[in-house]
Design an enzyme around this catalytic site. Structure first.
Site, PDB file in Angstrom:
ATOM      1  N   GLU A 150       0.845  -1.337  -0.026  1.00 33.97           N
ATOM      2  CA  GLU A 150       0.096   0.099   0.032  1.00 33.97           C
ATOM      3  C   GLU A 150       0.794   1.325   0.159  1.00 33.97           C
ATOM      4  OE1 GLU A 150      -3.751  -0.295   2.262  1.00 33.97           O
ATOM      5  OE2 GLU A 150      -2.659  -1.451   3.622  1.00 33.97           O
ATOM      6  N   SER A 207      -6.098  -2.137   1.474  1.00 41.41           N
ATOM      7  CA  SER A 207      -6.404  -1.893   0.131  1.00 41.41           C
ATOM      8  C   SER A 207      -6.842  -3.080  -0.818  1.00 41.41           C
ATOM      9  CB  SER A 207      -5.499  -1.028  -0.678  1.00 41.41           C
ATOM     10  OG  SER A 207      -5.076  -0.023   0.016  1.00 41.41           O
ATOM     11  N   SER A 252     -10.230   9.052  -1.800  1.00 41.62           N
ATOM     12  CA  SER A 252     -10.455   8.422  -0.580  1.00 41.62           C
ATOM     13  C   SER A 252     -11.999   8.879   0.091  1.00 41.62           C
ATOM     14  CB  SER A 252      -9.487   8.498   0.264  1.00 41.62           C
ATOM     15  OG  SER A 252      -8.416   8.248  -0.107  1.00 41.62           O
TER      16      SER A 252
END
Length: 322
Positions: A14, A164, A297
């Site tokens: 990530e 993720s 996000s």
């Protein structure tokens, strides 16, 4: 003017997303109150990276840095590392030993929530529901019959400690199971295999804002792919609808569960909890304690829907840590 170390990068798959999150924090810091320093944390080096991309080594003894003969120490650390060592408790414990405040939850909460299996087990006695699951550690015998008898098909195979959506597969036939297990083992030596929950997926942000624990507007996830995987999260293969298209009653119900989990675990900072709602019953999947802070996000989207600007969101995190 306070010196803020924004830590980003990390040791997991990530790291690229973490670098983007960290830069968003850096760009949106209140320059009248804080001087931000971008600190890259990698296995091979811990460095401060200045605006001309020059690197200065971090002294791990006290987490300081020498820049042109000046020693710089930090008043607070803004943690933007997704995955290890920023989301699993290692950095939290290190900063606690050094006595440096940091924006995420404490080391125990980080370690617990990063381990999906242990996290869900701790919440179960409080009546918080999760999917039927089967656990494997690397080296365990793989009995596909037994696994399918317990979780059914389709099912999800996930690394126990990774984010993720790396290493996750949706398994539709028994033959696909061993392959999916191999993929998950590339990310982690522990695996969680969960029954498929067919319902509405939502994600709930809970934060401490100005001393009060609040639930942000809830986001519904509609993935074009089989599930909310890496492509869906970061490459536009999903619709994220805030507020979620669920009843007021369900919004209240799922928000209450997410907030209760936050309070039960004595969380701090940001948290983003994933649920799937099946027949009016929310099932918890996991909690992220260092959720993405990129413009794509979810927490920034939810904060915006609540009327909280990024700068205020980040100032609040730093003030609470201090």
């Amino acid at each position: 003017m306070k010196n803020i170390a924004i830590i980003m990068g990390g040791y997991s798959s990530e790291y690229k997303i973490s670098l983007i999150s960290g830069n968003v924090v850096y760009q949106n810091l209140d320059k009248t109150k804080y001087k931000g320093y971008r600190i890259h944390i990698f296995k091979e080096k811990w460095v401060y990276v200045d605006d001309s991309d020059t690197e200065f080594s971090i002294d791990k003894n006290d987490f300081s840095v020498m820049v042109n003969g000046n020693k710089i120490s930090f008043d607070c650390v803004f943690n933007a590392i997704h995955g290890t060592p920023g989301e699993d408790g290692l950095m939290q414990a290190y900063f606690q030993l050094l006595g440096i405040p940091q924006t995420s939850c404490d080391y125990y909460q980080s370690a617990l929530t990063f381990n999906k299996r242990d996290f869900l087990s701790v919440l179960k006695p409080y009546g918080i529901k999760s999917a039927t699951s089967y656990y494997l550690n690397k080296g365990d015998e793989i009995n596909t019959d037994e696994i399918i008898k317990k979780v059914g098909l389709p099912c999800f195979v996930k690394p126990n400690k990774a984010g993720s959506s790396f290493g996750i597969s949706k398994v539709k036939t028994e033959n696909e199971l061993p392959i999916a297990i191999e993929v998950a083992y590339k990310e982690d030596n522990e695996i969680i295999i969960e029954s498929f929950l067919d319902g509405t997926e939502v994600t709930v942000g809970v934060i401490n804002y100005k001393g009060e624990i609040i639930v942000l507007p809830i986001t519904e996830i509609v993935s074009e792919n089989d599930f909310f995987d890496y492509e869906a999260k970061y490459q536009g293969k999903s619709q994220e609808i805030t507020p979620a298209r669920i009843s007021d009653e369900m919004t209240q119900k799922v928000g209450t569960i997410a907030k209760r989990a936050y309070e039960l675990l004595k969380m701090k900072g940001f948290s983003r909890t994933e649920f799937i709602i099946v027949n009016d019953e929310p099932f918890m999947l996991e909690m992220n304690t260092i959720p993405g802070l990129t413009s794509e996000s979810l927490i920034p989207q939810q904060a915006a829907a609540a009327g909280i600007a990024l700068q205020d969101l980040f100032t609040n995190a730093i003030e609470l840590a201090l």
